[in-house]
Design a protein around this motif. Structure first.
Motif, short mmCIF file in Angstrom:
data_model
loop_
_atom_site.label_atom_id
_atom_site.label_comp_id
_atom_site.label_asym_id
_atom_site.label_seq_id
_atom_site.Cartn_x
_atom_site.Cartn_y
_atom_site.Cartn_z
N UNK A 239 -6.49 7.36 1.74
CA UNK A 239 -7.48 7.85 0.77
C UNK A 239 -8.60 6.83 0.55
N UNK A 240 -8.54 5.70 1.24
CA UNK A 240 -9.47 4.60 0.99
C UNK A 240 -10.90 4.97 1.37
N UNK A 241 -11.86 4.69 0.44
CA UNK A 241 -13.27 4.95 0.69
C UNK A 241 -14.07 3.67 0.85
N UNK A 242 -13.60 2.57 0.23
CA UNK A 242 -14.29 1.28 0.32
C UNK A 242 -13.30 0.18 0.62
N UNK A 243 -13.65 -0.68 1.58
CA UNK A 243 -12.82 -1.84 1.92
C UNK A 243 -13.72 -3.06 2.05
N UNK A 244 -13.41 -4.12 1.30
CA UNK A 244 -14.17 -5.36 1.34
C UNK A 244 -13.30 -6.48 1.91
N UNK A 245 -13.65 -6.95 3.10
CA UNK A 245 -12.91 -8.03 3.76
C UNK A 245 -13.76 -9.30 3.87
N UNK A 246 -14.78 -9.42 3.06
CA UNK A 246 -15.70 -10.55 3.13
C UNK A 246 -14.98 -11.89 2.96
N UNK B 219 0.81 -1.22 0.00
CA UNK B 219 0.00 0.00 0.00
C UNK B 219 0.84 1.27 0.00
N UNK B 220 2.11 1.15 0.31
CA UNK B 220 3.00 2.32 0.23
C UNK B 220 3.04 2.87 -1.20
N UNK B 221 2.76 2.01 -2.16
CA UNK B 221 2.78 2.43 -3.57
C UNK B 221 1.40 2.75 -4.13
N UNK B 222 0.36 2.85 -3.25
CA UNK B 222 -1.00 3.15 -3.71
C UNK B 222 -1.47 4.47 -3.11
N UNK B 223 -0.90 5.59 -3.48
CA UNK B 223 -1.19 6.85 -2.80
C UNK B 223 -2.59 7.41 -3.05
N UNK B 224 -3.26 6.94 -4.13
CA UNK B 224 -4.57 7.51 -4.47
C UNK B 224 -5.69 6.47 -4.40
N UNK B 225 -5.43 5.29 -3.82
CA UNK B 225 -6.39 4.19 -3.85
C UNK B 225 -7.66 4.54 -3.07
N UNK B 226 -8.83 4.26 -3.70
CA UNK B 226 -10.12 4.55 -3.08
C UNK B 226 -10.93 3.29 -2.77
N UNK B 227 -10.74 2.22 -3.54
CA UNK B 227 -11.49 0.99 -3.31
C UNK B 227 -10.54 -0.20 -3.31
N UNK B 228 -10.65 -1.05 -2.26
CA UNK B 228 -9.78 -2.21 -2.13
C UNK B 228 -10.62 -3.43 -1.77
N UNK B 229 -10.54 -4.46 -2.62
CA UNK B 229 -11.31 -5.68 -2.45
C UNK B 229 -10.37 -6.83 -2.08
N UNK B 230 -10.61 -7.44 -0.92
CA UNK B 230 -9.68 -8.44 -0.38
C UNK B 230 -10.41 -9.71 0.07
#
Length: 528
Positions: free
Chosen positions: A254-261, A226-237
């Motif tokens: 900057x993250x607006x959406x996180x999916x840990x399902x 994530x050190x290389x994702x300075x503008x990331x808004x949505x992350x699906x994991x």
């Protein structure tokens, strides 16, 4: 497929027919001529052993029968990115050289490329591609340096899911040639990720959406990358066996959406580690094994400093069984939408409408519950009912109509943290309202109604128990599930059991049943 494996075959992902595997060994075997590959299958049922041959273990497998030895010519090591793009979009170089007609599909537009003159045309059309999907195209490497950037200069969105990518370095090699990359899906690739600090580059400087579902990434590796994702808004994991979370320091801000399902978190307290992401608006926690939610930094009646921007929360398919977790959600300052079905708590009330009313009354700022909008009339009905239903319990716990003597116990306030606010909003329940009230249930607010379709005699009458606070709009929603007729096409009226032959139109979708003085035994008439 060659009889010899490519250089650096160890750790590579391969296809054997329709089955995927990871190369764990390259070399000879006693008594067996030539080079062999020891592979660990994604589907252990495909294997034969744990990497052992004649008493010697050549590689290890997670499953005791997840491994096999195969010849290199049985393994498909995949293709480079650009080859997959040309194959997927119908641009094969040999066809151009042979003078055959080619087509390229760009959105809904099909472009024909004919003969030798189409080479330049092919190049220009590839440059028009913005959204590329090469899902399941056996992509395993980037190809020649700068070839992607020369050929597909305008790519912004890439779907690389279910390919043969074996490491994050390969993804970086591809992305480094796509300077405007905004969306990247590399799900369903079992990959190796860096676990220690990496040299930060601007390769992903414009990346906003990243899907890493089923990649076996750990949360520690997420934070490193994530050190290389300075503008990331949505992350699906989803589905990564993530059990423990760590607090992101100076990453994912900057993250607006996180999916840990579909990750079985150790406990609900793991959420505290991600509770201070300043811009997080949507958190998806379906099937994460959590049994409780608690925000220890604030008392009941106060808002938590955790999840300051969280508007949408999905906690369905979990193990939440206590109302205390629902009470805690009232502390979230920005929560507007909640999905919580398929939890043991949902079994505490037989009637789903009763359950819905209780949740609405307990979370004051909620606007959408389980994907269904909460209209003002529904909220008012739920809150008034809640205030009456628990009125006797409030009195027994020390509540009083006299403000100077109104001192309900800590236990009552913990179980009903919004009760005081509801009394301020509507006034304390009067003694007459509490007569005959049964605590802890809304059953005495249920109406037993017969639903008939007078113009459709083949449709048998149905008896339903509905809350008197249920709006006409929600009744239409129920009827849609029963009749499969859109609510906008339904016209409702009712006949009173006391006034035979008199029909009253239910003409305002926002009004509750009680507004029309509907009583037990009445008949709702449905026409369309």
């Amino acid at each position: 497929m060659s009889g010899r494996p490519p250089g650096e075959a160890l750790g590579r992902r391969v296809l054997c027919g329709a089955e995927r595997a990871t190369v764990r060994y390259v070399g000879g075997l006693p008594g067996a001529a030539g080079i062999w590959l020891g592979v660990e299958w994604d589907d252990p049922q495909r294997g034969k052993h744990d990497g052992t041959y004649e008493g010697t273990q050549y590689f290890k497998c997670r499953h005791p029968r997840g491994g096999s030895f195969i010849r290199p010519n049985k393994a498909n090591f995949g293709v480079d990115f650009l080859t997959a793009v040309k194959d997927r979009y119908g641009l094969k170089e040999q066809d151009v050289q042979n003078g055959t007609k080619n087509t390229l599909v760009l959105g809904k537009k099909t472009v024909e490329l004919i003969g030798m003159d189409s080479i330049a045309e092919q190049q220009s059309q590839l440059n028009l591609l913005v959204d590329i999907s090469v899902r399941e195209c056996a992509v395993s490497h980037a190809g020649q340096k700068e070839e992607i950037s020369r050929t597909c200069a305008n790519i912004r969105h890439i779907n690389l899911s279910k390919n043969l990518l074996s490491s994050w370095d390969t993804v970086t090699d591809i992305a480094s040639q796509v300077p405007n990359l905004e969306t990247l899906n590399i799900s369903e690739n079992k990959m190796k990720f860096p676990s220690t600090s990496i040299s930060v580059s601007n390769v992903f400087s414009k990346l906003k959406v990243l899907a890493l579902n089923q990649t076996e990434i750990t949360w520690t590796e997420v934070l490193v990358c994530a050190q290389g994702w300075p503008a990331l808004e949505e992350l699906y994991l989803t589905s990564n066996n993530i059990t423990v979370l760590e607090r992101p320091d100076n990453v994912l801000q900057t993250l607006k959406l996180l999916d840990l399902s579909d990750n079985q978190l150790l406990d609900g307290d793991q959420l505290h580690q991600i509770a201070y992401l300043p811009r997080l608006e949507q958190l998806i926690l379906r099937n994460t094994g959590i049994s409780s939610i608690h925000f220890p930094d604030s008392e009941f009646g106060c808002k938590t400093k955790m999840f300051p921007s969280l508007k949408r929360l999905a906690i369905n398919d979990n193990k939440i069984s206590q109302w205390s977790s629902i009470n805690e959600l009232e502390k979230l300052p920005s929560l507007r939408s909640l999905q919580c079905h398929n939890n043991p708590l949902m079994d505490t009330e037989k009637n789903p409408e009763t359950l819905r009313q209780l949740i609405i009354a307990k979370i004051g700022q909620l606007e959408v519950l389980n994907k269904s909008e909460i209209l003002p009339a529904e909220r008012k009905g739920a809150e008034l009912d809640y205030r009456k239903i628990f009125g006797k319990e409030w009195l027994a716990a020390g509540g009083n109509w006299n403000p100077e003597r109104n001192k309900p116990s800590e236990e009552f306030l913990a179980a009903h943290p919004r009760y005081a606010a509801l009394c301020l909003k509507y006034g304390a329940p009067e003694e007459g309202e509490l007569k005959g009230q049964q605590p802890l249930t809304l059953k005495n607010q249920l109406l037993t109604l017969t639903i008939k379709c007078p113009d459709k005699p083949e449709q048998k009458p149905v008896e339903k128990k509905l809350p008197e606070s249920m709006t006409i709009q929600r009744v239409k929603g129920l009827l849609y599930r029963l009749l499969k007729i859109p609510g906008s096409e339904l016209k409702l009226s009712y006949e009173s059991s006391k006034l035979a032959g008199k029909e009253v139109e239910l003409d305002n979708d926002l009004k509750p049943l009680q507004f029309y003085s509907i009583e037990n035994g009445d008949c709702v008439l449905v026409r369309w």
